[in-house]
Enzyme design. Structure first.
Site, PDB file in Angstrom:
ATOM      1  N   ASP A  12       0.837  -1.189   0.000  1.00  0.00           N
ATOM      2  CA  ASP A  12       0.000   0.000   0.000  1.00  0.00           C
ATOM      3  C   ASP A  12       0.881   1.251   0.000  1.00  0.00           C
ATOM      4  OD1 ASP A  12      -2.710   1.270   0.486  1.00  0.00           O
ATOM      5  OD2 ASP A  12      -1.646   1.977   2.264  1.00  0.00           O
ATOM      6  N   GLU A  45       1.641  -0.507  -5.006  1.00  0.00           N
ATOM      7  CA  GLU A  45       0.704   0.556  -5.342  1.00  0.00           C
ATOM      8  C   GLU A  45       1.612   1.765  -5.551  1.00  0.00           C
ATOM      9  OE1 GLU A  45      -3.453   2.389  -3.671  1.00  0.00           O
ATOM     10  OE2 GLU A  45      -1.796   2.241  -2.253  1.00  0.00           O
TER      11      GLU A  45
END
Length: 707
Positions: free
Chosen positions: A344, A380
């Protein structure tokens, strides 16, 4: 009887050796560290032991007589000096960053904060004891090697990712016992595994299961942090999913998934923690060594440098913080058999110390690590800090979520102008994005929908977000949805609109699965799961987020996805390891590895590429070094049918193999071949796939349905 001696500084954490437990905690700026032992049900510690030794900024001690199951926490002494970035407060119980298990949940109270809250008093220390409101760490038994937990290790070229949430996937399934639903153990239930196997996915990517916190503002609204992007401990599985199986339930699920040929991946959050900004609570890292674990503002060390939008940024450029991240990743691989990680806001990990670089020490450490170098790494590729958007900027060995693919594919089928060049770039693996870093099409993780944003069903049903249930007056969630409702916002009984929405869902799924790269499917998109237009359902632990196994509004769609993935498995040309170059496949033939075709029966020219309104094209592709393995894909995003003449240069004849105009996608075997130069009727909003003579049509992978 507990006896205390020096112990050793490594490994970090609490480790039982058969006689007692060695405790080791890093803190560069602390002056003393106490280990606090708790009995079950007790609000306060029953014994406090000062760790006797400090070696290279690691505080350590060995407690003979302590056994697995012991509950514990730390109190860390040091300067309270916010102006210098130090927020030590021994009144606050803090969690061990290396705890393998955490028991209980945070009970929000002002005593959890190291400072006095409100009225600009953040520099004043709060000396109330926080132990009664804190969860506890648990000493665990040594890990026993389990060969069944060795990752499956599918080649990346064969990988199809299914992004899911432990509870949302299993909470309502009628075949799973009620007590087991929503737990790690439910992932091992045959009903779940059979569904994944039927689809043809090869990797189950779980939203965060490292221990996390529910934000105070959510709890006070009666909500929770359902997605789990507020990490509290990087080694411990989130306890709310443990169920009766405990930690063993998670391992059992991964073993069963392995046995079915499905890898388990984790979505991990090493960019920030649950402690928020300088006004946030003291739960672990802030109280252990705020100045080491977090990036602080050099101009004002009172404040955190926030590159994540969550109040703080974990400082992976610090050697000991990087060690924690790497130790944690290795733990999940060796103890649980995790085969891949999705990071993330991964750009935060590449900030050294503040600017992103693909040469950051973290990336180099991962590349040379004998355990992690064999694990799939997916970024990401952005955060919210300056220069944080880094799609294509990661080093070799990393794949990336390709949001440009998502937006281009949605826009093309939605009917937006000037999207053809973008969608064709995505279909070829986004060479312009990933080739400069020396990577292949497999660097691109392609998707139409993910947990963050609209589901596939909502992408064709809503044009405005509907996040009122989140309690933020619909201000949260992004406004860039690239969606269309086709005449009615949300639910409708209009048969024509429903048929068009179903067709567009099939078209977008086909675009993902027919593209070069690694395809990803969001949980429930194969069953038209809707969130009612909520594009930020992070706080919705209710039917908004759960998979509804009792209702399937588009029953043929699961078969469509399964047939589409069977086609992908059977066609090596869809799983290339090298980018297309336009080079001839055979020096004696006019065929190249990719041809771009216009409906007129010729190869696309400059006038076609410069036509912002063009919505129809053909793409003929071949596999590396195999002139006989060829595939022809015709795309028509326009509402009207066209007559698409098959260009003689690509040869023939061609056999129809897949059609998004069919509810289940698959063409009935035995369809007549189509000669080169023939005009093929291509209905509006359709993808038609044809194969060359001798090319597998997907039967080797097993069609689910020929309807």
């Amino acid at each position: 009887m507990i006896a205390v001696d020096d112990g050793v500084p490594a490994p970090l954490g609490a480790h039982f050796d058969g006689r007692g437990v060695n405790f080791a905690l890093f803190s560069e700026h602390a002056t003393a560290v106490d280990i606090c032992l708790f009995e079950p049900g007790e609000r306060h510690e029953t014994r406090t032991v000062r760790l006797p030794c400090r070696t290279d900024d690691v505080w350590h001690g060995y407690l003979r007589g302590v056994l697995p199951g012991q509950l514990y926490g730390y109190r860390v002494h040091g300067p309270w000096d916010p102006a210098a970035g130090h927020r030590f407060n021994a009144s606050k119980l803090v969690l061990d960053p290396y705890a393998r298990e955490i028991r209980g949940r945070i009970r929000w109270h002002d005593a959890l904060y190291g400072h006095r809250r409100g009225g600009g008093r953040e520099d004043r220390i709060d000396r109330r004891d926080s132990a009664v409101y804190m969860p506890r760490c648990v000493v665990t038994a040594p890990e026993v090697p389990d060969l069944a937990l060795n990752p499956v290790r599918r080649p990346l070229a064969e990988t199809v990712v299914y992004e899911a949430h432990v509870k949302a996937l299993t909470r309502t399934h009628p075949d799973i016992p009620e007590a087991e639903r929503g737990t790690y153990g439910a992932l091992a239930h045959p009903a779940i595994i059979e569904h994944l196997v039927k689809l043809g996915v090869t990797a189950l990517e779980l939203l965060p299961i490292q221990a996390f916190a529910d934000d105070r503002f959510l709890v006070e609204k009666g909500l929770v942090n359902f997605w789990g992007y507020q990490p509290l401990g990087y080694f411990a599985p989130e306890p709310r999913y443990l169920g009766e199986g405990g930690l063993g339930g998670l391992k059992a699920a991964i073993r069963e998934l392995n046995a079915a040929g499905i890898e388990t991946w984790l979505d991990v959050v090493y960019n920030h923690t649950a402690e928020g900004d300088h006004t946030g609570p003291t739960l672990s890292f802030r109280g252990i060594d705020n100045a080491s674990y977090y990036k602080l503002d050099p101009a004002d060390p009172r404040r955190n440098r926030d590159c994540t939008g969550c109040g703080n940024t974990f400082d992976a450029s610090h050697p000991r913080v990087m060690q924690l991240v790497l130790d944690s990743l290795r733990h999940w691989v060796t103890a649980y058999g995790i085969a891949g990680f999705r990071f993330d806001l991964a750009s935060s990990l590449g900030r050294a110390p503040f600017a992103f670089t693909p040469q950051a020490a973290f990336f180099q450490a991962v590349a040379q690590d004998p355990v992690l170098a064999r694990v799939k790494m997916v970024a990401e590729p952005w955060d919210v800090g300056e220069g944080g958007y880094q799609l294509g900027g990661y080093p070799r060995g990393w794949s990336e979520w390709n949001d440009k693919f998502r937006d281009a594919a949605r826009g093309f089928w939605k009917g937006d102008s000037a999207t053809l060049a973008k969608v064709t770039q995505g279909l070829t693996g986004s060479r312009e994005v990933f080739a400069p870093s020396g990577r292949s099409p497999l660097a691109s993780v392609n998707f139409i929908a993910s947990h963050d944003g609209y589901t596939l069903a909502d992408t064709v049903s809503y044009e405005e977000k509907h996040n009122e249930a989140n309690g933020e007056d619909n201000r949260d969630g992004h406004n860039h949805n690239v969606s269309r409702n086709y005449g009615v916002e949300g639910d409708t009984d209009d048969a024509a609109i429903l048929a068009l929405r179903a067709r567009q869902k099939r078209n977008m799924l086909a675009t993902v699965m027919l593209a070069q790269g690694v395809p990803m499917l969001l949980m429930g998109d194969e069953r038209s799961r809707s969130q009612g237009g909520n594009n930020n359902a992070y706080a919705q632990d209710n039917p908004t987020s759960w998979m509804d196994w009792s209702v399937d509004p588009d029953p043929a769609l699961t078969d469509f996805v399964a047939n589409l993935l069977a086609l992908r498995r059977a066609q090596p040309a869809l799983r290339r390891r090298r980018f297309f170059t336009g080079a001839l496949i055979d020096p004696d033939e006019p065929l190249r590895d990719v041809h771009w075709l216009s409906p007129e029966g010729i190869e696309m020219e400059v006038r076609h590429w410069s036509d912002d309104g063009l919505q129809v094209f053909g793409m003929q592709i071949g596999n590396d070094g195999d002139p006989g393995d060829r595939l022809l894909m015709l795309f028509n995003a326009g509402a009207e049918a066209v007559s698409f003449r098959l260009a003689p240069v690509i040869g023939g004849p061609w056999t129809p193999a897949f059609d998004t105009g069919e509810p289940a996608g698959a063409r009935t075997p035995g369809a007549p071949a189509i000669a080169a130069g023939t005009a093929v009727p291509l209905p509006g909003r359709t993808v038609l796939v044809l194969t060359a003579p001798g090319t597998e049509t997907g039967n080797r992978g097993g069609w689910v349905s020929g309807r």
